[in-house]
Scaffold this active site. Structure first.
Site, PDB file in Angstrom:
ATOM      1  CG  LEU A 142      -1.978  -1.048   1.382  1.00  0.00           C
ATOM      2  CD1 LEU A 142      -2.731  -0.855   2.699  1.00  0.00           C
ATOM      3  CD2 LEU A 142      -2.936  -1.031   0.215  1.00  0.00           C
ATOM      4  CG  ASP A 143       0.596   4.255  -3.008  1.00  0.00           C
ATOM      5  OD1 ASP A 143       1.530   3.561  -3.440  1.00  0.00           O
ATOM      6  OD2 ASP A 143      -0.332   4.694  -3.720  1.00  0.00           O
ATOM      7  NE  ARG A 144       6.198   8.063   3.310  1.00  0.00           N
ATOM      8  CZ  ARG A 144       7.186   7.974   4.202  1.00  0.00           C
ATOM      9  NH1 ARG A 144       6.919   8.058   5.490  1.00  0.00           N
ATOM     10  NH2 ARG A 144       8.425   7.826   3.808  1.00  0.00           N
ATOM     11  CB  THR A 146      -2.917   3.935   0.661  1.00  0.00           C
ATOM     12  OG1 THR A 146      -2.861   4.765  -0.494  1.00  0.00           O
ATOM     13  CG2 THR A 146      -4.162   3.064   0.594  1.00  0.00           C
ATOM     14  NE  ARG A 243      -1.889   8.159  -5.703  1.00  0.00           N
ATOM     15  CZ  ARG A 243      -0.611   8.323  -5.368  1.00  0.00           C
ATOM     16  NH1 ARG A 243       0.110   7.285  -4.954  1.00  0.00           N
ATOM     17  NH2 ARG A 243      -0.052   9.508  -5.470  1.00  0.00           N
TER      18      ARG A 243
END
Length: 302
Positions: A142-144, A146, A243
């Site tokens: 997961l993105d930082r 998110t 996104r």
């Protein structure tokens, strides 16, 4: 009631022992001595039979405690080790996988040689408390900024099997998304082809340009004059898919400057991994993991 007067810890090789000093119920007592552990995790300790009172296993939350009784908690369990975790909680653990609820701001895994705190590094330390040879392997990221549900494997073989069969074993991936503006359609599907530039930005095309096909289904939950709260279900799982697709829709994810957002009401990305359902790598049963939608998402879409 002061936490300092509630218990007296004692040394023991197998259990954490606490002597009761004031009359109270068992669950509040456990919450007071495990103040860094989530309420749900403490309840799980009781449910799993990890707590004894004067040597007898007690599972009732409202069991009355009296002064001088000794409460013991088995020390080698997840709930005890969980107290050291930062920016994440464990939703599920067995011999094959660990599932966490990651907070926004915590990296999933560090860049090469970086020493920053990550979910991966914390889980390695966590499993090593039980056995120094234990390891943890990243299955997906997961993105930082998110938050939400994320799965790790306990062996390299399980990691490889899950990654190689990800499309087949994952049955449901649902995100809650706060986007800019008012989305007019109640639901819809976005289907584009994604390519990544040398600058690490993903671009979307409505025709097959040799990129990776990405499909996102979305449904409107509610909106106000500034933001819309959506449920996004991934049919494919491409990098930055939601996104990019929200930018394609004309409603960028709140806080996502990289993909067109002009606001940042949450001081983070408005993207939360709510639900992940998959075929368990060893039991082959369908398992579903869920993380509550952050309250700030709801507050900004009223």
């Amino acid at each position: 009631m002061s936490k300092k007067t509630t218990y007296t810890p004692k040394k023991n090789t197998n259990n954490q022992l606490y002597t009761v000093t004031e009359p109270m119920e068992l669950l509040p007592f456990l919450l007071s001595i495990m103040s860094h552990t989530s309420r749900n995790s403490v309840k799980s300790i009781l449910t799993r039979g990890q707590v004894t009172v004067d040597g007898k296993v007690i599972k009732k939350h409202n069991h009355p405690l009296l002064p001088n009784q000794v409460v013991a908690i088995q020390s080698n369990k997840a709930a005890i080790k969980e107290t050291a975790l930062v920016g994440m909680t464990i939703l599920y653990e067995d011999d094959a996988i660990i599932v966490i609820d990651k907070e926004a701001g915590l990296l999933s895994i560090a860049a090469k040689f970086a020493q920053e705190l990550t979910a991966h590094r914390q889980l390695i330390n966590y499993v090593k408390q039980e056995n120094h040879n234990n390891r943890i392997y990243v299955v997906h990221r997961l993105d930082r900024d998110t938050s939400g549900v994320m799965v790790f494997a306990k062996t390299e073989q399980i990691k490889q099997e899950m990654q190689e069969n990800w499309k087949d074993i994952v049955k449901e991936r649902i995100y809650t998304v706060l986007v800019e503006g008012i989305v007019s359609e109640d639901e819809g599907t976005i289907k584009t082809w994604l390519t990544e530039s040398k600058a690490m930005k993903v671009h979307s095309a409505t025709y097959d340009n040799g990129g990776k096909l990405a499909i996102t289904h979305y449904k409107k939950i509610r909106n106000n004059a500034e933001f819309t709260l959506l449920e996004a279900r991934l049919e494919t799982g491409r990098k930055n898919q939601i996104r990019v697709h929200m930018e394609t829709l004309g409603h960028p994810v709140a806080g996502d400057k990289k993909y067109g957002a002009t606001s940042n009401p949450l001081k983070r990305l408005g993207l939360h991994a709510t639900t992940l359902a998959l075929i368990h790598p060893t039991s082959k049963e369908l398992v579903r993991f869920h993380s509550k939608v952050p309250k700030v998402f709801l507050m900004h879409s009223k």
